[in-house]
Write a protein that holds these residues in place. Structure first.
Motif, PDB file in Angstrom:
ATOM      1  N   ALA A 190       0.834  -1.205   0.000  1.00 30.94           N
ATOM      2  CA  ALA A 190       0.000   0.000   0.000  1.00 30.94           C
ATOM      3  C   ALA A 190       0.867   1.254   0.000  1.00 30.94           C
ATOM      4  O   ALA A 190       0.538   2.252  -0.659  1.00 30.94           O
ATOM      5  N   SER A 191       1.982   1.208   0.709  1.00 28.00           N
ATOM      6  CA  SER A 191       2.873   2.364   0.775  1.00 28.00           C
ATOM      7  C   SER A 191       3.570   2.622  -0.551  1.00 28.00           C
ATOM      8  O   SER A 191       3.983   3.754  -0.840  1.00 28.00           O
ATOM      9  N   ALA A 192       3.716   1.583  -1.361  1.00 29.25           N
ATOM     10  CA  ALA A 192       4.413   1.706  -2.644  1.00 29.25           C
ATOM     11  C   ALA A 192       3.499   2.168  -3.771  1.00 29.25           C
ATOM     12  O   ALA A 192       3.974   2.389  -4.886  1.00 29.25           O
ATOM     13  N   ASP A 193       2.225   2.308  -3.500  1.00 26.89           N
ATOM     14  CA  ASP A 193       1.262   2.683  -4.539  1.00 26.89           C
ATOM     15  C   ASP A 193       1.678   3.981  -5.234  1.00 26.89           C
ATOM     16  O   ASP A 193       1.846   5.019  -4.581  1.00 26.89           O
ATOM     17  N   SER A 194       1.863   3.907  -6.541  1.00 30.75           N
ATOM     18  CA  SER A 194       2.183   5.067  -7.398  1.00 30.75           C
ATOM     19  C   SER A 194       3.543   5.680  -7.087  1.00 30.75           C
ATOM     20  O   SER A 194       3.794   6.829  -7.463  1.00 30.75           O
ATOM     21  N   LYS A 195       4.424   4.962  -6.417  1.00 25.09           N
ATOM     22  CA  LYS A 195       5.747   5.499  -6.099  1.00 25.09           C
ATOM     23  C   LYS A 195       6.824   4.670  -6.804  1.00 25.09           C
ATOM     24  O   LYS A 195       6.685   3.454  -6.958  1.00 25.09           O
ATOM     25  N   THR A 196       7.895   5.333  -7.193  1.00 21.20           N
ATOM     26  CA  THR A 196       9.003   4.650  -7.858  1.00 21.20           C
ATOM     27  C   THR A 196      10.297   4.744  -7.061  1.00 21.20           C
ATOM     28  O   THR A 196      11.277   4.079  -7.391  1.00 21.20           O
TER      29      THR A 196
END
Length: 634
Positions: A530-536
């Motif tokens: 969930a924390s990685a959603d839309s993050k690179t």
């Protein structure tokens, strides 16, 4: 080369890492007798215990191989003390402090000696830890009442309150060496419940209160086990002692009453907010009578500004009219009123105003989102939605720390040892400038060594090489956060395998029984996904996991032990405090705890559309007595 720790003469020892200690605190640090320490909010209770540990270890008053046992109620509190001692002492000294929670301590005793219990009370070795549920209790009481031949006994058992059954009938007193005597309807119901939990399934199912009672019994009936542990620890620290339960106190009494172990109990009666969870009455008085402990008060407040401390004292006198006046050791850093009640007409206006206020404060005073906390009495979910949207519109992230992630709440997950170790390793391997994470991970690998702590240069270089190789491979395999849950699951499994599943189970008692390690692993994976959603960027992902840039929303009970530049308590109304009249003293203590989380500012909000403030008028009267103003926000 790693040098062994050197011993300091007691008369030459000085506090470590601080310029000075309050005179009474230094008296406790150097004490050679049982002490009962009453310390208000911000008095430096953890620092006191850290300095006492340093004094005992560095002077050899706690000689090797004897150890110090520090017992807390929350894992983050236990870890905080352990970390402070580690920064003040040589590793060879710091490794002789066992800083654990009451539940973890009791479980470790049951795991080691549980099979020596009398047959009637012996759980299976692969027992599971569960939480008491209404469904199981209802089932036991119904079946027990049906088996009764006496109609009056059956009726009494059917009438038992399932909400208080475990507390009042199952673990309310010490267990006998043999079977429970069936001399009362209460004992009949309790016996059947114990049998259901011990023998009703393939493996025993035990709650932590039940574990506490079983451990007290095994120590009372097994002199060898009791003496082994009493001889292990020369000193014992007990933090937040006002919240100790009769079960926990009986365990401590049985284990150490007849030993030479010196006990130090620290806490604050005015912050007793766990009576609903069986906290005992007058715990300090009982301890002082049983152990002959001398009472000491700490009077400094290192957390809150002078004006906040003045207001806190007025609240404290409502709980204890003999409460001494503390002295603030902190400067005032905010202009204007440090405390106020803000009245709103709707939750929407409340959310907009609070978001704008925090955004302005962050910009104007170079503050960080984690300097602020939103506190609520209970049911944070009912506030999270509307507040989060208003905060997002102001460019702020609000995180509900009570939100569930699998079997855990977010705040609980972040205190899990497995979660902490995994995140440290990921930071060390996948982010830049992570020197602290690298050092902590190396310490973790030393801690998890099968042969125990080994600080030799050869071993350190070996572990550093292993870590470097693993981190390099991890960075190569995962240059960006995985986008699928399957890949994230594989990543976390790889990290835990490197740390060592069997060693994690051996070092941390919570993971030794059942499948709790796997449950926490699932929670870590879910929250990281969930924390990685839309993050690179890995740094952003791990920051989101830890909530570094988020303002925390939590209940007062979850905020205990924490501190913030500004706390905003939302919902000072009858609906949020629906049970105020049932226990006005405890409700006032809860209010006191909320107020004392603040270092510089405390704001309380009221919204007329959410409820009245008739029942809790005494709380408003206390604020008025302290000179706190109410502001109509339009």
């Amino acid at each position: 080369m790693t040098f062994p720790p050197r011993r300091i003469r007691p008369e030459a020892w000085l506090p470590v890492g601080v310029t000075a200690l309050e005179a009474n605190a230094l008296k406790v640090v150097r004490s050679d007798a049982h002490r009962s320490v009453l310390a208000g909010p911000g008095a430096g209770k953890t620092e006191l215990l850290a300095q006492r540990a340093a004094y005992l270890l560095q002077t050899g008053i706690c000689p090797s191989p004897r150890r110090i046992l520090a017992i807390a109620f929350k894992r983050d509190a236990a870890r905080n003390l352990s970390s402070r001692v580690a920064t003040r002492c040589h590793p060879g000294h710091a490794s002789r402090l066992d800083s654990v929670t009451f539940d973890a301590f009791a479980k470790s005793l049951l795991d080691r000696f549980g099979q020596t219990l009398p047959n009637e009370w012996r759980p299976t070795s692969d027992y599971e830890i569960v939480f008491s549920t209404d469904a199981i209790i209802r089932q036991v009481l119904q079946s027990t009442s049906k088996e009764c031949t006496n109609a009056e006994t059956a009726a009494r058992i059917r009438a038992i309150n399932i909400k208080t059954f475990e507390r009042r009938h199952v673990v309310h007193q010490r267990l006998p060496n043999s079977k429970l005597p069936l001399t009362s309807w209460q004992n009949i119901a309790a016996k059947n419940y114990w049998q259901r939990m011990l023998r009703g399934q393939k493996c025993s199912q035990l709650t932590f209160p039940m574990i506490g009672r079983l451990v007290e019994l095994l120590l009372r009936s097994n002199d060898s086990a009791r003496l082994a542990f009493a001889l292990t620890y020369s000193h014992v620290f007990m933090d937040e002692f006002q919240d100790i339960t009769p079960i926990q106190y009986d365990l401590v009494y049985t284990l150490f009453r007849s030993s030479d172990t010196i006990l130090t109990a620290v806490g604050d009666n005015k912050q007793q907010i766990m009576r609903w969870a069986m906290a005992m009455d007058a715990s300090f008085d009982v301890f002082e009578k049983d152990f002959g402990a001398k009472r000491v008060r700490l009077l400094n407040n290192y957390r809150s500004s002078p004006e906040l401390v003045r207001i806190q004292h007025i609240l404290a006198q409502a709980l204890d009219d003999k409460a001494p006046q503390p002295e603030s050791q902190t400067e005032t850093m905010v202009p204007g009123d440090c405390c106020a009640v803000w009245d709103f007409t709707s939750p929407e206006e409340e959310g907009k105003c609070l978001a704008a206020f925090i955004a302005d404060e962050i910009a104007a005073h170079n503050l960080h989102p984690r300097n602020f906390a939103i506190l609520v009495r209970q049911k944070s979910d009912s506030y999270a939605g509307s507040l989060a949207s208003q905060f997002a519109a102001a460019g702020l992230l609000l995180r509900n720390e009570d939100a569930s992630v699998g079997a855990l709440k977010i705040q609980e997950l972040l205190t899990e040892d497995l979660s902490i170790k995994c995140m440290q390793l990921l930071r060390a391997a996948l982010t830049r400038g992570a020197g602290t994470a690298w050092t902590n991970t190396l310490l973790t690998l030393q801690e998890l060594e099968p042969t125990g702590f080994d600080y030799s240069d050869i071993n350190s270089r070996r572990l550093a090489k292993l870590l470097d190789e693993f981190a390099s491979q991890l960075a190569q395999d995962y240059p960006a956060p995985p986008s699928s849950s399957k890949a994230m699951t594989a990543l976390i499994a790889k990290v835990i395998d490197f740390l060592g599943r069997s060693r994690m189970r051996a070092i941390y008692p919570a993971y030794a029984q059942g499948n709790w390690l796997e449950e926490v692993e699932k929670c870590i994976t879910e929250h990281l996904q969930a924390s990685a959603d839309s993050k690179t960027d890995w740094g952003e992902v791990l920051d989101a996991y830890d909530g570094i840039d988020a303002i925390g929303l939590m209940t007062i009970h979850k905020s205990k032990g924490l501190e913030y530049h500004t706390i905003i308590f939302v919902g000072l109304d009858d609906r949020a405090w629906w049970n105020y009249s049932n226990d006005e003293a405890e409700a006032t203590a809860v209010f006191f705890v909320a107020f004392t989380r603040a270092k510089q500012r405390a704001i309380f909000t009221y919204c007329s559309s959410r409820g009245q403030r008739t029942e809790i008028q005494p709380l408003y009267d206390l604020l008025t007595k302290a000179g706190v103003s109410t502001v109509q926000i339009t």
